[in-house]
Design a protein around this motif. Structure first.
Motif, PDB file in Angstrom:
ATOM      1  N   VAL A  87      -2.394  -9.595   4.807  1.00  0.00           N
ATOM      2  CA  VAL A  87      -1.829  -9.335   5.881  1.00  0.00           C
ATOM      3  C   VAL A  87      -0.806 -10.857   6.406  1.00  0.00           C
ATOM      4  CG1 VAL A  87      -4.067 -10.910   6.213  1.00  0.00           C
ATOM      5  CG2 VAL A  87      -3.164  -9.360   8.249  1.00  0.00           C
ATOM      6  N   VAL A  88      -0.015 -10.160   7.356  1.00  0.00           N
ATOM      7  CA  VAL A  88       0.526 -11.363   7.751  1.00  0.00           C
ATOM      8  C   VAL A  88       0.584 -11.180   9.089  1.00  0.00           C
ATOM      9  CG1 VAL A  88       3.201 -12.063   7.932  1.00  0.00           C
ATOM     10  CG2 VAL A  88       2.114 -11.315   6.084  1.00  0.00           C
ATOM     11  N   MET A  89       0.278 -12.665   9.953  1.00  0.00           N
ATOM     12  CA  MET A  89       1.078 -13.119  11.069  1.00  0.00           C
ATOM     13  C   MET A  89       1.831 -14.180  11.422  1.00  0.00           C
ATOM     14  SD  MET A  89      -2.201 -15.060  14.812  1.00  0.00           S
ATOM     15  CE  MET A  89      -2.936 -13.121  14.416  1.00  0.00           C
ATOM     16  N   ASP A  90       2.744 -13.471  12.386  1.00  0.00           N
ATOM     17  CA  ASP A  90       3.721 -14.611  12.361  1.00  0.00           C
ATOM     18  C   ASP A  90       3.925 -15.298  13.750  1.00  0.00           C
ATOM     19  OD1 ASP A  90       5.724 -12.147  14.477  1.00  0.00           O
ATOM     20  OD2 ASP A  90       4.678 -13.830  14.846  1.00  0.00           O
ATOM     21  N   TRP A  91       4.508 -16.683  13.660  1.00  0.00           N
ATOM     22  CA  TRP A  91       4.067 -17.617  14.434  1.00  0.00           C
ATOM     23  C   TRP A  91       4.226 -17.728  15.541  1.00  0.00           C
ATOM     24  CZ3 TRP A  91       7.875 -20.074  17.452  1.00  0.00           C
ATOM     25  CH2 TRP A  91       8.970 -19.123  17.853  1.00  0.00           C
ATOM     26  N   THR A  92       4.578 -16.476  16.344  1.00  0.00           N
ATOM     27  CA  THR A  92       4.404 -15.812  17.314  1.00  0.00           C
ATOM     28  C   THR A  92       3.412 -15.509  18.126  1.00  0.00           C
ATOM     29  OG1 THR A  92       5.094 -13.431  17.064  1.00  0.00           O
ATOM     30  CG2 THR A  92       7.205 -15.491  17.716  1.00  0.00           C
ATOM     31  N   GLY A  93       2.281 -14.535  17.142  1.00  0.00           N
ATOM     32  CA  GLY A  93       1.342 -14.839  17.544  1.00  0.00           C
ATOM     33  C   GLY A  93       0.585 -13.071  17.168  1.00  0.00           C
ATOM     34  N   SER A 120       3.833 -18.784  10.577  1.00  0.00           N
ATOM     35  CA  SER A 120       3.350 -17.771  10.055  1.00  0.00           C
ATOM     36  C   SER A 120       2.438 -17.497   8.859  1.00  0.00           C
ATOM     37  CB  SER A 120       4.919 -16.740   9.290  1.00  0.00           C
ATOM     38  OG  SER A 120       5.520 -16.442  10.674  1.00  0.00           O
ATOM     39  N   LEU A 121       1.389 -17.866   8.982  1.00  0.00           N
ATOM     40  CA  LEU A 121       0.505 -17.330   8.082  1.00  0.00           C
ATOM     41  C   LEU A 121       0.475 -15.487   7.475  1.00  0.00           C
ATOM     42  CD1 LEU A 121      -2.158 -19.204  11.186  1.00  0.00           C
ATOM     43  CD2 LEU A 121      -0.600 -20.207   9.208  1.00  0.00           C
ATOM     44  N   GLY A 122      -0.585 -15.468   6.940  1.00  0.00           N
ATOM     45  CA  GLY A 122      -0.878 -14.824   5.482  1.00  0.00           C
ATOM     46  C   GLY A 122      -2.422 -14.753   4.931  1.00  0.00           C
ATOM     47  N   TRP A 123      -2.181 -13.703   3.799  1.00  0.00           N
ATOM     48  CA  TRP A 123      -3.701 -13.954   3.438  1.00  0.00           C
ATOM     49  C   TRP A 123      -2.964 -12.927   1.939  1.00  0.00           C
ATOM     50  CZ3 TRP A 123      -7.739 -16.749   3.437  1.00  0.00           C
ATOM     51  CH2 TRP A 123      -7.863 -17.513   3.697  1.00  0.00           C
ATOM     52  N   PHE A 124      -3.203 -13.571   0.703  1.00  0.00           N
ATOM     53  CA  PHE A 124      -3.056 -12.674  -0.181  1.00  0.00           C
ATOM     54  C   PHE A 124      -4.474 -12.514  -1.374  1.00  0.00           C
ATOM     55  CE2 PHE A 124       1.604 -12.702  -1.316  1.00  0.00           C
ATOM     56  CZ  PHE A 124       2.054 -13.973   0.112  1.00  0.00           C
ATOM     57  N   ARG A 125      -4.550 -11.673  -2.306  1.00  0.00           N
ATOM     58  CA  ARG A 125      -6.116 -11.852  -2.932  1.00  0.00           C
ATOM     59  C   ARG A 125      -5.147 -11.652  -4.815  1.00  0.00           C
ATOM     60  NH1 ARG A 125      -8.751  -6.762  -1.017  1.00  0.00           N
ATOM     61  NH2 ARG A 125      -7.890  -4.820  -1.773  1.00  0.00           N
ATOM     62  N   GLN A 126      -5.787 -11.893  -5.332  1.00  0.00           N
ATOM     63  CA  GLN A 126      -5.752 -11.375  -6.812  1.00  0.00           C
ATOM     64  C   GLN A 126      -7.008 -11.361  -7.533  1.00  0.00           C
ATOM     65  OE1 GLN A 126      -3.498 -14.069  -8.787  1.00  0.00           O
ATOM     66  NE2 GLN A 126      -3.031 -12.372 -10.543  1.00  0.00           N
ATOM     67  N   ALA A 127      -7.383 -10.372  -8.089  1.00  0.00           N
ATOM     68  CA  ALA A 127      -8.334  -9.378  -8.525  1.00  0.00           C
ATOM     69  C   ALA A 127      -7.876 -10.018 -10.154  1.00  0.00           C
ATOM     70  CB  ALA A 127      -8.737  -8.363  -8.228  1.00  0.00           C
ATOM     71  N   PRO A 128      -9.408  -9.879 -10.681  1.00  0.00           N
ATOM     72  CA  PRO A 128      -9.387  -9.865 -11.721  1.00  0.00           C
ATOM     73  C   PRO A 128      -7.986  -9.235 -13.191  1.00  0.00           C
ATOM     74  CG  PRO A 128     -11.300 -10.410 -12.285  1.00  0.00           C
ATOM     75  CD  PRO A 128     -10.170  -9.379 -10.831  1.00  0.00           C
ATOM     76  N   GLY A 129      -7.065  -9.328 -13.692  1.00  0.00           N
ATOM     77  CA  GLY A 129      -6.136  -8.294 -14.436  1.00  0.00           C
ATOM     78  C   GLY A 129      -5.465  -7.316 -13.346  1.00  0.00           C
ATOM     79  N   LYS A 130      -5.647  -7.731 -12.107  1.00  0.00           N
ATOM     80  CA  LYS A 130      -4.572  -7.616 -11.428  1.00  0.00           C
ATOM     81  C   LYS A 130      -2.997  -8.711 -10.677  1.00  0.00           C
ATOM     82  CE  LYS A 130      -7.572  -3.905 -10.024  1.00  0.00           C
ATOM     83  NZ  LYS A 130      -7.703  -3.272  -8.963  1.00  0.00           N
TER      84      LYS A 130
END
Length: 119
Positions: free
Chosen positions: A48-54, A32-42
């Motif tokens: 978003v997440v996509m599970d391993w089944t697609g 299962s795959l995902g993306w995070f982000r971190q902005a300065p000071g936050k």
């Protein structure tokens, strides 16, 4: 599993950018795959997440309708397509993965790639 994020850069507001995450190791299709982000000071934000089944299982409200996750199992790579970018999207973007079910926090992380959106 080792993850390597790439593709960040500078883009103007309203533009698009695609970041990539290459995975090493076996059984990419079981991740299962995902993306995070971190902005300065936050705090770090799950986008978003996509599970391993697609199936796409989660989109944060802040990116819904603008960001899309996809995967290419033949290339052991997944992507985050970002459209209609805003200066508020400026952050370091991290890819992450888990074997089978997504957990919080996920087990595997990439090193991050910086996305800067200019106004």
């Amino acid at each position: 599993v080792q993850l390597q994020a790439s593709g960040g850069g500078l883009v103007q507001a309203g533009g698009s950018l695609r970041v990539s995450c290459a995975a090493s190791g076996r059984a990419f299709s079981n991740l299962s795959l995902g993306w995070f982000r971190q902005a300065p000071g936050k705090e770090r934000e799950l986008l978003v997440v996509m599970d391993w089944t697609g199936g796409s299982t989660y989109h944060a409200d802040s990116v819904k309708g603008r960001f899309t996750i996809s995967r290419d199992n033949a290339k052991n790579t997944f992507y985050l397509q970002m459209n209609s970018l805003e200066p508020e999207d400026t952050a370091v973007y991290y890819c992450a993965a888990d074997r089978f079910a997504w957990t919080s926090p996920p087990a595997y992380w990439g090193q991050g790639t910086l996305v800067t959106v200019s106004s």
